[in-house]
Design an enzyme around this catalytic site. Structure first.
Site, PDB file in Angstrom:
ATOM      1  N   ARG A  10      43.506  37.860  41.038  1.00 31.01           N
ATOM      2  CA  ARG A  10      43.476  38.657  39.842  1.00 31.01           C
ATOM      3  C   ARG A  10      44.817  37.946  39.066  1.00 31.01           C
ATOM      4  NH1 ARG A  10      40.065  41.459  37.613  1.00 31.01           N
ATOM      5  NH2 ARG A  10      39.916  42.834  39.390  1.00 31.01           N
ATOM      6  N   GLU A  23      39.475  34.813  26.889  1.00 32.53           N
ATOM      7  CA  GLU A  23      38.752  33.923  27.614  1.00 32.53           C
ATOM      8  C   GLU A  23      37.982  32.998  26.972  1.00 32.53           C
ATOM      9  OE1 GLU A  23      36.752  36.384  30.497  1.00 32.53           O
ATOM     10  OE2 GLU A  23      38.183  37.806  30.123  1.00 32.53           O
ATOM     11  N   HIS A  49      38.545  32.120  32.535  1.00 36.66           N
ATOM     12  CA  HIS A  49      38.790  33.136  32.026  1.00 36.66           C
ATOM     13  C   HIS A  49      40.397  33.712  32.312  1.00 36.66           C
ATOM     14  CE1 HIS A  49      39.164  37.765  33.181  1.00 36.66           C
ATOM     15  NE2 HIS A  49      37.805  37.999  33.546  1.00 36.66           N
ATOM     16  N   ARG A  76      34.485  30.702  41.685  1.00 35.56           N
ATOM     17  CA  ARG A  76      35.921  31.028  41.864  1.00 35.56           C
ATOM     18  C   ARG A  76      36.484  31.381  43.268  1.00 35.56           C
ATOM     19  NH1 ARG A  76      36.555  36.967  39.257  1.00 35.56           N
ATOM     20  NH2 ARG A  76      34.763  38.037  39.780  1.00 35.56           N
ATOM     21  N   ASP A 121      36.874  45.312  25.878  1.00 35.77           N
ATOM     22  CA  ASP A 121      36.097  44.483  26.685  1.00 35.77           C
ATOM     23  C   ASP A 121      35.068  43.927  25.720  1.00 35.77           C
ATOM     24  OD1 ASP A 121      34.878  42.735  28.456  1.00 35.77           O
ATOM     25  OD2 ASP A 121      34.666  44.654  29.920  1.00 35.77           O
TER      26      ASP A 121
HETATM   27  C1  BG6 Z   1      36.221  40.183  31.945  1.00 35.56           C
HETATM   28  C2  BG6 Z   1      34.822  40.993  31.766  1.00 35.56           C
HETATM   29  O1  BG6 Z   1      35.973  38.868  31.682  1.00 35.56           O
HETATM   30  O2  BG6 Z   1      36.353  40.152  33.395  1.00 35.56           O
HETATM   31  C3  BG6 Z   1      35.181  42.413  32.141  1.00 35.56           C
HETATM   32  O3  BG6 Z   1      34.448  41.178  30.477  1.00 35.56           O
HETATM   33  C4  BG6 Z   1      35.527  42.424  33.639  1.00 35.56           C
HETATM   34  O4  BG6 Z   1      33.937  43.203  32.168  1.00 35.56           O
HETATM   35  C5  BG6 Z   1      36.793  41.452  33.847  1.00 35.56           C
HETATM   36  O5  BG6 Z   1      36.158  43.907  34.013  1.00 35.56           O
HETATM   37  C6  BG6 Z   1      37.335  41.355  35.298  1.00 35.56           C
HETATM   38  O6  BG6 Z   1      36.269  40.892  35.970  1.00 35.56           O
HETATM   39  P1  BG6 Z   1      36.372  40.709  37.473  1.00 35.56           P
HETATM   40  O7  BG6 Z   1      35.166  40.602  38.545  1.00 35.56           O
HETATM   41  O8  BG6 Z   1      37.344  39.536  37.816  1.00 35.56           O
HETATM   42  O9  BG6 Z   1      37.267  42.008  38.109  1.00 35.56           O
END
Ligand code: BG6
Length: 301
Positions: A75, A273, A170, A101, A214
């Site tokens: 995260r 992103e 991302h 990933r 989002d």
């Molecule tokens: C973003 C998406 O790119 O990533 C969201 O648009 C999503 O919808 C977010 O919640 C996080 O995704 P993840 O899978 O890493 O929890």
């Protein structure tokens, strides 16, 4: 196991300012340090964890509750989402944001050039990838750390049939306060609001954030900037090979639902992103390659 991997990598590729170390959760990490910046990249996911230009705070956000464990998404930093972005269109039970990933990448090369210190990582199809996506491929990520942080994701179709892809670099940015930043460069564009079943909306003026956000912005080939009055910093995001941009902040309620994100952290992060998402689907013919590039820099006021 990790120590053997590190020993082999250090013997083959270490140089002044670039070493392989055991990172959080004992994950192998490339540590880069030069006159312009320091950076760390986990080999799991070829995931940039940190980019800190000299004299500045980290440009990338990393959650203090991030989980560092084999096979678990991290995260923060820059997850590489590939070969699909978000939910898989034909099978929503497949992993969100693709599978690369959470997989270990190999290191192909490392060195230094005019733009800084670089490392090239790669992942090719194997039994695990073919179980999720039945296509031969070679994916390379070249990360260059200098005055700017440059990521070049090269997707090569090594099979005999055209493939379609969506993807994302991302990027989680560290900011002073989500409610006072503004994001520029997407004014006047159309976006799809993922929170309202992809309703099509129009962006008037710069983006500000005051709730869960989002969105997939469309036709976004240009540069974006994040103006951050609290940190006195401007982040500049230039890109190519991408005609869509996702802006995401989970805000209070969603933040509480994520086990790898602290409840207050929605205030100090925003994702802008660099993507191939929604209508920005890429088709790569046999033997062809698609390059998705982002160049990130930060100016302190
Ligand atoms: C973003 C998406 O790119 O990533 C969201 O648009 C999503 O919808 C977010 O919640 C996080 O995704 P993840 O899978 O890493 O929890």
């Amino acid at each position: 196991m990790t120590s053997q991997i590190l020993e082999e990598l250090n013997e083959r590729l270490a140089m002044p300012g670039l070493t392989f170390v055991a990172g959080p959760g004992d994950l192998p990490v490339v540590q880069i340090e030069n006159e312009h910046a320091t950076a760390a990249i986990a080999l799991q996911g070829a995931h940039v964890l940190s980019f800190q230009p000299s004299g500045q705070g980290d440009v990338l956000f990393m959650s203090r509750q991030a989980i560092f464990a084999p096979g678990t998404p991290i995260r923060g930093g820059i997850p590489v989402c590939w070969p699909w972005f978000g939910k898989n269109a034909s099978d929503p039970s497949l992993p969100q944001h693709g599978f690369v990933r959470t997989m270990p990448w190999e290191v192909r090369a490392a060195g230094s050039g005019e733009e800084g210190t670089y490392v090239e990582m790669a992942l090719t199809d194997n039994d695990a990838t073919r179980a999720l996506w039945p296509h031969p491929f070679e994916l390379r990520l070249i990360v260059t750390v200098g005055r700017t942080l440059r990521l070049e994701l090269v997707a090569i179709n090594t099979g005999g049939q055209a493939v379609t892809l969506t993807s994302a670099l991302h990027t989680y940015f560290a900011i002073g306060d989500a409610s006072t930043i503004s994001i520029h460069g997407l004014e006047g564009l159309t976006y799809l609001d993922k929170l309202e079943d992809y309703a099509q909306k129009h962006q008037d003026g710069p983006i500000t954030i005051s709730d869960e956000t989002d969105r997939i912005y469309l036709d976004t080939a240009g540069t974006c900037t994040i103006e951050d009055p609290k940190l006195g910093r401007r982040i500049i995001i230039a890109k190519s090979g991408s005609r869509s941009t996702v802006v995401w902040n989970p805000w209070k309620t969603r933040a509480r639902e994520m086990r790898d994100f602290a409840p207050d952290e929605y205030q100090t992060m925003v994702c802008v992103e660099t993507t191939n998402a929604a209508t920005d689907v890429v088709t790569v013919g046999p033997g062809d390659a698609h390059r998705l590039i982002v160049v990130i820099s930060a100016e302190q006021a």
